[in-house]
Design an enzyme around this catalytic site. Structure first.
Site, PDB file in Angstrom:
ATOM      1  N   LYS A   1      -4.702  -2.179   9.033  1.00 27.59           N
ATOM      2  CA  LYS A   1      -4.203  -3.494   8.631  1.00 27.59           C
ATOM      3  C   LYS A   1      -4.506  -4.577   9.658  1.00 27.59           C
ATOM      4  O   LYS A   1      -4.706  -5.742   9.295  1.00 27.59           O
ATOM      5  CB  LYS A   1      -2.691  -3.418   8.372  1.00 27.59           C
ATOM      6  CG  LYS A   1      -2.308  -2.632   7.120  1.00 27.59           C
ATOM      7  CD  LYS A   1      -0.806  -2.558   6.956  1.00 27.59           C
ATOM      8  CE  LYS A   1      -0.378  -2.006   5.598  1.00 27.59           C
ATOM      9  NZ  LYS A   1      -0.716  -0.586   5.417  1.00 27.59           N
TER      10      LYS A   1
ATOM     11  N   TYR B   1       7.755  -3.860   3.875  1.00 24.97           N
ATOM     12  CA  TYR B   1       6.443  -3.292   4.184  1.00 24.97           C
ATOM     13  C   TYR B   1       5.850  -2.715   2.908  1.00 24.97           C
ATOM     14  O   TYR B   1       6.500  -1.924   2.218  1.00 24.97           O
ATOM     15  CB  TYR B   1       6.608  -2.215   5.250  1.00 24.97           C
ATOM     16  CG  TYR B   1       5.305  -1.707   5.802  1.00 24.97           C
ATOM     17  CD1 TYR B   1       4.385  -2.578   6.366  1.00 24.97           C
ATOM     18  CD2 TYR B   1       4.998  -0.354   5.776  1.00 24.97           C
ATOM     19  CE1 TYR B   1       3.195  -2.121   6.899  1.00 24.97           C
ATOM     20  CE2 TYR B   1       3.820   0.122   6.304  1.00 24.97           C
ATOM     21  CZ  TYR B   1       2.913  -0.763   6.864  1.00 24.97           C
ATOM     22  OH  TYR B   1       1.736  -0.306   7.369  1.00 24.97           O
TER      23      TYR B   1
ATOM     24  N   SER C   1      -2.432   2.972   8.627  1.00 24.45           N
ATOM     25  CA  SER C   1      -2.068   1.550   8.555  1.00 24.45           C
ATOM     26  C   SER C   1      -2.479   0.730   9.762  1.00 24.45           C
ATOM     27  O   SER C   1      -2.335  -0.506   9.738  1.00 24.45           O
ATOM     28  CB  SER C   1      -0.561   1.406   8.328  1.00 24.45           C
ATOM     29  OG  SER C   1      -0.235   1.697   6.985  1.00 24.45           O
TER      30      SER C   1
END
Length: 422
Positions: A100, A202, A97
């Site tokens: 991101k 999330y 992640s």
């Protein structure tokens, strides 16, 4: 093209600049000091080596910098426990992640070019995001109950995780919906768990942002990253597919068993991806990722190469979600993730790409710092007030592993002590 801000953005940006001093005139050129200089600190070296010696982590690479220079670099332990392959600064990690942040930068570049707008419905670009359905419960037989969302999804919602999209890993309703919807094929695959702009959760929002970048740019996400972020910053070890030289430097994933011991997993050669995710999937090294952090710490430019305008970075770094709570997650699968609460008692919000601590962290980062992480226990932070950015990389499951977090926290404290910024 000059970036056009809404009145809301202008007010937020002005507050950010005043608080953090992100826009300081001309960008300061200068990459992190070359790796051969290898700045060290005996206290931090001892902290990280102790975590390896205690078998808390198999190996770790950690680095920190100001916007002008590298202030710490250390690599300890093995790429895979029980082997002779040692961690080094150029070890390649799966950063999950932490992808991101690059996707957020990419989207904001397109906002600067007036190709995307923060507050217009994104369904005009990606029709699959039109007419979203919201889960509002289950009937007596367990069938999901859906209704139309009360407002359309915008890019701001996606970048701030207030879109209503939620990962099953930290959402029991999403888990239940996933199970029940298998018996109802007409149901949407990923409904919203709440109306946009009403909560923080999330989830897969940045996957959707990555697709928006592809549609607008006409490029695959990996090519867009290469042309507009990785290439300009010289981040040559950040990639979706690994080449053979990079594979030879890759760290193995390790699983934490119930007794606390770690078990290395064999490296799996992934097929070269044909579809790229804005929410995960990148590999990188600590020096590469730190270069990105330095550029953002420096208002969007490094060594004469600009990836964002300073006012955009200031906006990125500003709380975008008001008083909504962010950053605390309760796991639905302890094998993949522990409960997430990196800073107990600290108020947490979200900007256009990162979590923001509203309060200072004792012995560490100042208020207004930016941070996030990757599933395999890779972490970063950017502290505009102290002018420090840091990254620490390990390859361990579950996420938010307490021993990995201890190494992270001790590293951060050591950096602030050494830099006199605590």
């Amino acid at each position: 093209m000059t970036l056009r801000f809404s009145r809301r953005d202008t007010l937020l940006r002005t507050a950010a600049v005043a608080a953090a001093g992100l826009i300081s005139g001309a960008a300061v050129p200068g990459l992190a000091a070359p790796l051969r200089t290898s700045p060290r600190n005996e206290e931090i070296d001892a902290i990280l080596q102790a975590r390896v010696d205690a078998a808390d982590v198999p190996g770790v690479v950690a680095m920190a910098a100001t916007e002008q220079s590298l202030i710490y670099q250390g690599a300890f332990g093995a790429r895979s426990m029980g082997t002779a392959a040692r961690m080094s600064a150029d070890t390649v990690f799966s950063i999950a992640s932490m992808t991101k942040l690059l996707t957020s930068v990419a989207a904001l570049q397109l906002v600067e070019r007036d190709k995307l707008k923060l507050d217009e419905p994104v369904a005009r670009i990606d029709p699959t995001l039109g007419a979203p359905q919201v889960l509002h419960g289950f009937d007596a037989k367990g069938a999901p109950q859906l209704r139309a969302a009360r407002k359309p999804i915008t890019l701001r919602h996606l970048l701030t995780h207030t879109s209503g999209l939620s990962y099953q890993l930290w959402d029991t309703n999403a888990v239940r919906y996933g199970k029940e919807s298998r018996n109802h094929p007409a149901l949407p695959r990923t409904p919203l768990m709440f109306d946009p702009d009403t909560r923080w959760a999330y989830g897969g929002s940045l996957d959707r942002v990555g697709r928006l970048v592809e549609i607008i740019s006409g490029q695959s996400l990996d090519r867009y990253f290469r042309d507009h972020i990785l290439g300009p910053l010289g981040m040559n070890d950040t990639t979706f597919p690994l080449n053979e030289k990079q594979r030879a430097r890759q760290a193995s994933l390790h699983l934490r068993k119930a007794d606390g011991t770690l078990v290395p997993q064999p490296l799996v050669r992934r097929a070269e991806p044909k579809v790229f995710s804005g929410g995960g999937g990148l590999y990188s090294t600590a020096p590469d990722y730190l270069t990105l952090l330095q550029a953002l710490l420096n208002g969007g430019a490094l060594a004469g190469n600009s990836i964002l305008q300073p006012q955009t970075v200031a906006l990125m770094s500003t709380n975008q979600i008001g008083n909504l709570d962010a950053g605390v997650l309760k796991t639905t699968n302890p094998a993949l993730s522990g409960n997430v609460d990196f800073f107990p008692g600290v108020r947490l919000r979200w900007g256009l790409g990162d979590m923001i601590n509203i309060d200072p962290v004792p012995e560490g980062r100042r208020a207004g710092s930016l941070t996030w992480a990757g599933l395999y226990n890779t972490y970063y932070w950017i502290d505009p007030a102290s002018r420090i950015a840091g990254v620490i990389m390990m390859q361990i499951l579950p996420f938010a592993d307490q021993r990995a977090l201890k190494a992270y926290r001790l590293f951060e404290r050591g950096i602030y002590r050494a830099h006199g910024a605590a």
